[in-house]
Write a protein that holds these residues in place. Structure first.
Motif, PDB file in Angstrom:
ATOM      1  N   THR A 155       0.828  -1.216   0.000  1.00 31.21           N
ATOM      2  CA  THR A 155       0.000   0.000   0.000  1.00 31.21           C
ATOM      3  C   THR A 155       0.859   1.262   0.000  1.00 31.21           C
ATOM      4  OG1 THR A 155      -0.286  -0.058   2.406  1.00 31.21           O
ATOM      5  CG2 THR A 155      -1.986  -1.131   1.069  1.00 31.21           C
ATOM      6  N   GLY A 156       2.034   1.195   0.609  1.00 28.65           N
ATOM      7  CA  GLY A 156       2.933   2.352   0.602  1.00 28.65           C
ATOM      8  C   GLY A 156       3.396   2.700  -0.803  1.00 28.65           C
ATOM      9  N   ILE A 157       3.666   1.677  -1.604  1.00 27.45           N
ATOM     10  CA  ILE A 157       4.063   1.901  -2.999  1.00 27.45           C
ATOM     11  C   ILE A 157       2.920   2.564  -3.742  1.00 27.45           C
ATOM     12  CG2 ILE A 157       4.671   0.756  -5.176  1.00 27.45           C
ATOM     13  CD1 ILE A 157       5.947  -1.461  -3.353  1.00 27.45           C
ATOM     14  N   MET A 158       1.726   2.083  -3.526  1.00 30.23           N
ATOM     15  CA  MET A 158       0.550   2.618  -4.217  1.00 30.23           C
ATOM     16  C   MET A 158       0.292   4.065  -3.820  1.00 30.23           C
ATOM     17  SD  MET A 158      -1.677  -0.826  -3.851  1.00 30.23           S
ATOM     18  CE  MET A 158      -2.869  -0.643  -5.162  1.00 30.23           C
ATOM     19  N   GLN A 159       0.488   4.373  -2.551  1.00 26.21           N
ATOM     20  CA  GLN A 159       0.267   5.738  -2.089  1.00 26.21           C
ATOM     21  C   GLN A 159       1.245   6.715  -2.726  1.00 26.21           C
ATOM     22  OE1 GLN A 159       0.342   5.027   2.136  1.00 26.21           O
ATOM     23  NE2 GLN A 159      -1.825   4.506   2.192  1.00 26.21           N
ATOM     24  N   ARG A 160       2.451   6.246  -3.062  1.00 29.81           N
ATOM     25  CA  ARG A 160       3.414   7.124  -3.749  1.00 29.81           C
ATOM     26  C   ARG A 160       2.923   7.511  -5.136  1.00 29.81           C
ATOM     27  NH1 ARG A 160       7.576   3.820  -1.052  1.00 29.81           N
ATOM     28  NH2 ARG A 160       7.679   2.502  -2.890  1.00 29.81           N
ATOM     29  N   TYR A 161       2.034   6.722  -5.699  1.00 28.53           N
ATOM     30  CA  TYR A 161       1.416   7.035  -6.989  1.00 28.53           C
ATOM     31  C   TYR A 161       0.161   7.900  -6.821  1.00 28.53           C
ATOM     32  CZ  TYR A 161       4.303   3.854  -9.767  1.00 28.53           C
ATOM     33  OH  TYR A 161       5.352   3.247 -10.413  1.00 28.53           O
ATOM     34  N   GLY A 162      -0.171   8.238  -5.590  1.00 31.34           N
ATOM     35  CA  GLY A 162      -1.369   9.021  -5.327  1.00 31.34           C
ATOM     36  C   GLY A 162      -2.619   8.177  -5.161  1.00 31.34           C
ATOM     37  N   PHE A 163      -2.447   6.865  -5.103  1.00 30.04           N
ATOM     38  CA  PHE A 163      -3.563   5.924  -4.969  1.00 30.04           C
ATOM     39  C   PHE A 163      -3.961   5.870  -3.499  1.00 30.04           C
ATOM     40  CE2 PHE A 163      -5.546   1.759  -4.641  1.00 30.04           C
ATOM     41  CZ  PHE A 163      -6.212   1.604  -5.843  1.00 30.04           C
ATOM     42  N   LYS A 164      -5.189   6.253  -3.215  1.00 28.08           N
ATOM     43  CA  LYS A 164      -5.682   6.248  -1.835  1.00 28.08           C
ATOM     44  C   LYS A 164      -6.208   4.856  -1.505  1.00 28.08           C
ATOM     45  CE  LYS A 164      -6.763  11.115  -2.168  1.00 28.08           C
ATOM     46  NZ  LYS A 164      -6.275  11.267  -3.525  1.00 28.08           N
ATOM     47  N   THR A 165      -5.617   4.225  -0.492  1.00 26.99           N
ATOM     48  CA  THR A 165      -5.930   2.835  -0.180  1.00 26.99           C
ATOM     49  C   THR A 165      -6.914   2.670   0.968  1.00 26.99           C
ATOM     50  OG1 THR A 165      -4.016   2.721   1.284  1.00 26.99           O
ATOM     51  CG2 THR A 165      -3.694   2.019  -1.005  1.00 26.99           C
ATOM     52  N   GLY A 166      -7.373   3.748   1.536  1.00 25.46           N
ATOM     53  CA  GLY A 166      -8.304   3.646   2.656  1.00 25.46           C
ATOM     54  C   GLY A 166      -9.210   4.847   2.707  1.00 25.46           C
ATOM     55  N   GLY A 167      -9.965   4.901   3.760  1.00 26.72           N
ATOM     56  CA  GLY A 167     -10.891   6.011   3.933  1.00 26.72           C
ATOM     57  C   GLY A 167     -12.319   5.566   3.752  1.00 26.72           C
ATOM     58  N   CYS A 168     -13.221   6.451   4.055  1.00 23.23           N
ATOM     59  CA  CYS A 168     -14.635   6.084   4.052  1.00 23.23           C
ATOM     60  C   CYS A 168     -15.195   5.861   2.642  1.00 23.23           C
ATOM     61  CB  CYS A 168     -15.456   7.121   4.795  1.00 23.23           C
ATOM     62  SG  CYS A 168     -15.253   8.794   4.178  1.00 23.23           S
ATOM     63  N   SER A 169     -14.500   6.359   1.613  1.00 22.29           N
ATOM     64  CA  SER A 169     -15.030   6.181   0.255  1.00 22.29           C
ATOM     65  C   SER A 169     -14.549   4.891  -0.408  1.00 22.29           C
ATOM     66  CB  SER A 169     -14.648   7.377  -0.617  1.00 22.29           C
ATOM     67  OG  SER A 169     -13.251   7.417  -0.778  1.00 22.29           O
ATOM     68  N   VAL A 170     -13.692   4.120   0.273  1.00 18.44           N
ATOM     69  CA  VAL A 170     -13.142   2.895  -0.300  1.00 18.44           C
ATOM     70  C   VAL A 170     -13.567   1.701   0.554  1.00 18.44           C
ATOM     71  CG1 VAL A 170     -11.045   1.657  -0.934  1.00 18.44           C
ATOM     72  CG2 VAL A 170     -11.157   4.131  -1.245  1.00 18.44           C
ATOM     73  N   ALA A 171     -14.392   0.823  -0.026  1.00 14.15           N
ATOM     74  CA  ALA A 171     -14.828  -0.389   0.660  1.00 14.15           C
ATOM     75  C   ALA A 171     -13.786  -1.483   0.457  1.00 14.15           C
ATOM     76  CB  ALA A 171     -16.178  -0.846   0.118  1.00 14.15           C
ATOM     77  N   PRO A 172     -13.604  -2.378   1.435  1.00 17.26           N
ATOM     78  CA  PRO A 172     -12.598  -3.444   1.305  1.00 17.26           C
ATOM     79  C   PRO A 172     -12.834  -4.380   0.131  1.00 17.26           C
ATOM     80  CG  PRO A 172     -13.570  -3.433   3.516  1.00 17.26           C
ATOM     81  CD  PRO A 172     -14.282  -2.404   2.711  1.00 17.26           C
ATOM     82  N   THR A 173     -14.059  -4.435  -0.371  1.00 18.26           N
ATOM     83  CA  THR A 173     -14.377  -5.337  -1.481  1.00 18.26           C
ATOM     84  C   THR A 173     -14.161  -4.702  -2.852  1.00 18.26           C
ATOM     85  OG1 THR A 173     -16.687  -4.667  -1.340  1.00 18.26           O
ATOM     86  CG2 THR A 173     -16.055  -6.665  -0.147  1.00 18.26           C
ATOM     87  N   GLU A 174     -13.835  -3.420  -2.880  1.00 20.24           N
ATOM     88  CA  GLU A 174     -13.621  -2.734  -4.168  1.00 20.24           C
ATOM     89  C   GLU A 174     -12.343  -3.237  -4.819  1.00 20.24           C
ATOM     90  OE1 GLU A 174     -15.038   0.560  -5.401  1.00 20.24           O
ATOM     91  OE2 GLU A 174     -15.967   1.334  -3.595  1.00 20.24           O
ATOM     92  N   THR A 175     -12.374  -3.379  -6.141  1.00 18.62           N
ATOM     93  CA  THR A 175     -11.185  -3.812  -6.864  1.00 18.62           C
ATOM     94  C   THR A 175     -10.223  -2.646  -7.026  1.00 18.62           C
ATOM     95  OG1 THR A 175     -12.089  -3.300  -9.048  1.00 18.62           O
ATOM     96  CG2 THR A 175     -12.480  -5.541  -8.177  1.00 18.62           C
ATOM     97  N   LEU A 176      -8.967  -3.005  -7.209  1.00 15.15           N
ATOM     98  CA  LEU A 176      -7.953  -1.972  -7.410  1.00 15.15           C
ATOM     99  C   LEU A 176      -8.247  -1.155  -8.658  1.00 15.15           C
ATOM    100  CD1 LEU A 176      -4.758  -4.036  -6.516  1.00 15.15           C
ATOM    101  CD2 LEU A 176      -6.108  -2.532  -5.036  1.00 15.15           C
ATOM    102  N   SER A 177      -8.675  -1.819  -9.738  1.00 15.52           N
ATOM    103  CA  SER A 177      -8.983  -1.069 -10.961  1.00 15.52           C
ATOM    104  C   SER A 177     -10.193  -0.163 -10.758  1.00 15.52           C
ATOM    105  CB  SER A 177      -9.195  -2.006 -12.145  1.00 15.52           C
ATOM    106  OG  SER A 177     -10.251  -2.897 -11.910  1.00 15.52           O
ATOM    107  N   GLY A 178     -11.179  -0.624 -10.005  1.00  9.71           N
ATOM    108  CA  GLY A 178     -12.353   0.211  -9.726  1.00  9.71           C
ATOM    109  C   GLY A 178     -11.991   1.445  -8.919  1.00  9.71           C
ATOM    110  N   ILE A 179     -11.122   1.265  -7.932  1.00 10.02           N
ATOM    111  CA  ILE A 179     -10.677   2.406  -7.122  1.00 10.02           C
ATOM    112  C   ILE A 179      -9.881   3.374  -7.979  1.00 10.02           C
ATOM    113  CG2 ILE A 179      -9.235   3.104  -5.172  1.00 10.02           C
ATOM    114  CD1 ILE A 179      -9.910   0.314  -3.935  1.00 10.02           C
TER     115      ILE A 179
END
Length: 87
Positions: A28-52
């Motif tokens: 997740t740290g690598i993804m966050q460096r790309y600006g990809f938000k991996t948590g928060g109230c708008s992201v459900a655990p079942t959401e796919t990476l491509s969907g997010i």
């Protein structure tokens, strides 16, 4: 005859963010460096990476690069973990 090696992607766009966080929490740290938000109230655990990524407006080329970096990290660490355990 040349032998072809196939690169297996452990992390794909179809993987849910919840599965990623359980299997590869450091990724997740690598993804966050790309600006990809991996948590928060708008992201459900079942959401796919491509969907997010689509929801966050990430460009497809950047998403592909991010997954390549994540898979490189996961592959390198899987190899080092196997070496530690002797598998």
């Amino acid at each position: 005859m040349q032998q072809q090696t196939e690169t297996v992607s452990l992390v794909t766009g179809d993987m849910s963010i919840g599965d990623l966080q359980i299997k590869y929490p450091q990724a997740t740290g690598i993804m966050q460096r790309y600006g990809f938000k991996t948590g928060g109230c708008s992201v459900a655990p079942t959401e796919t990476l491509s969907g997010i990524a689509q929801m966050q407006g990430m460009e497809p080329d950047m998403f592909k690069s991010m997954l390549e970096d994540v898979n490189r990290y996961v592959s390198e660490n899987a190899v080092s973990e196997a070496a530690k355990t002797g598998n």
